[in-house]
Design an enzyme around this catalytic site. Sequence first.
Site, PDB file in Angstrom:
ATOM      1  N   GLY A  12     -16.424   0.900   8.008  1.00 46.07           N
ATOM      2  CA  GLY A  12     -17.801   0.909   7.668  1.00 46.07           C
ATOM      3  C   GLY A  12     -18.472   2.079   6.967  1.00 46.07           C
ATOM      4  O   GLY A  12     -19.478   2.719   7.156  1.00 46.07           O
ATOM      5  N   HIS A 106     -16.003  -4.263  -4.936  1.00 49.57           N
ATOM      6  CA  HIS A 106     -14.830  -4.535  -4.884  1.00 49.57           C
ATOM      7  C   HIS A 106     -14.221  -3.233  -5.383  1.00 49.57           C
ATOM      8  O   HIS A 106     -14.564  -2.531  -6.407  1.00 49.57           O
ATOM      9  CB  HIS A 106     -14.427  -5.836  -5.728  1.00 49.57           C
ATOM     10  CG  HIS A 106     -13.021  -5.988  -5.941  1.00 49.57           C
ATOM     11  ND1 HIS A 106     -12.513  -6.618  -4.703  1.00 49.57           N
ATOM     12  CD2 HIS A 106     -11.907  -5.801  -6.665  1.00 49.57           C
ATOM     13  CE1 HIS A 106     -10.967  -6.729  -4.844  1.00 49.57           C
ATOM     14  NE2 HIS A 106     -10.781  -6.036  -6.079  1.00 49.57           N
TER      15      HIS A 106
HETATM   16  C1  GRF Z   1     -14.060  -0.820   0.328  1.00 49.68           C
HETATM   17  O1  GRF Z   1     -13.122  -0.143  -0.192  1.00 49.68           O
HETATM   18  C2  GRF Z   1     -14.569  -2.104  -0.374  1.00 49.68           C
HETATM   19  O2  GRF Z   1     -14.470  -2.013  -1.748  1.00 49.68           O
HETATM   20  C3  GRF Z   1     -13.785  -3.199   0.062  1.00 49.68           C
HETATM   21  O3  GRF Z   1     -13.569  -2.975   1.418  1.00 49.68           O
HETATM   22  C4  GRF Z   1     -13.582  -1.447   1.428  1.00 49.68           C
HETATM   23  C5  GRF Z   1     -14.400  -1.222   2.735  1.00 49.68           C
HETATM   24  O4  GRF Z   1     -14.417   0.028   3.171  1.00 49.68           O
HETATM   25  N1  GRF Z   1     -14.640  -4.408  -0.267  1.00 49.68           N
HETATM   26  P1  GRF Z   1     -15.469   0.512   4.317  1.00 49.68           P
HETATM   27  O5  GRF Z   1     -15.345  -0.492   5.809  1.00 49.68           O
HETATM   28  O6  GRF Z   1     -16.726   0.527   3.821  1.00 49.68           O
HETATM   29  O7  GRF Z   1     -14.892   2.037   4.692  1.00 49.68           O
END
Ligand code: GRF
Length: 234
Positions: A12, A106
């Site tokens: 998160g 992404h």
């Molecule tokens: C991020 O790197 C995003 O690009 C991908 O998943 C990851 C999520 O990380 N879709 P977090 O849970 O926000 O730390």
Amino acid sequence: MRRIAVLASGRGSNLEALHAYLARGGARLGEIVLVVSDHAEAGALGVARARGIAAAAITGGRDDDGAELAALLAARRAELVVLAGYLRLVPPTVVRTYRGRMVNVHPALLPSFGGRGMYGARVHRAVLASGARVTGATVHFVDEQYDHGATIAQWPVPVLAGDTPETLAARVQRVEHLLYPRAVAALATGRVMLDAQGHALWTGQAAASPAAAFALEPLEDDALARTIDGALVS
Ligand code: GRF
């Protein structure tokens, strides 16, 4: 579209970044009214609870028709759905309801290094294996396929000699945390929309310009944030 729901499977950090950005901007930018995870123990749910945001876990599953998610979103009157590390394909009924109002981030420059199974360290391993010198972050509208909808904003990140998937992930995440909240706020306040041709349409100046790409690394967060603001704001 100020009432925002965040879907997250992981720790998160993008949720935290979005929450902090919206808090600084005040209610005019939007408010996170719900966080949903497909993992009951996801860090994102803890982030939400610690900030007094309604948090819910869904079971999902193979033949998930989206009814559970749709009901949660409707109950909180969510207008905008923000995927922040959500690993499940959003059921088509929910995609249809929120077309043009659902976005994802992404950790690569789509359409490269995206699609089913391309998430987390797998993305960065594939970038390194390809020999690409530039990767980045992409914010895009969500459609029925993984990592496929119209691109809203992209920001490049250099691949450096000696990079590991971990060092590359950290460099990309830093940009995600700055770019994603600004792109979400732009959508919430009507500065970007999905047009009838299925493309992201920015009002005023176009989305983040890659012109400053290789100047990004030496910049402090504040300076980078201002650079991104300058490119996104007309
Ligand atoms: C991020 O790197 C995003 O690009 C991908 O998943 C990851 C999520 O990380 N879709 P977090 O849970 O926000 O730390």
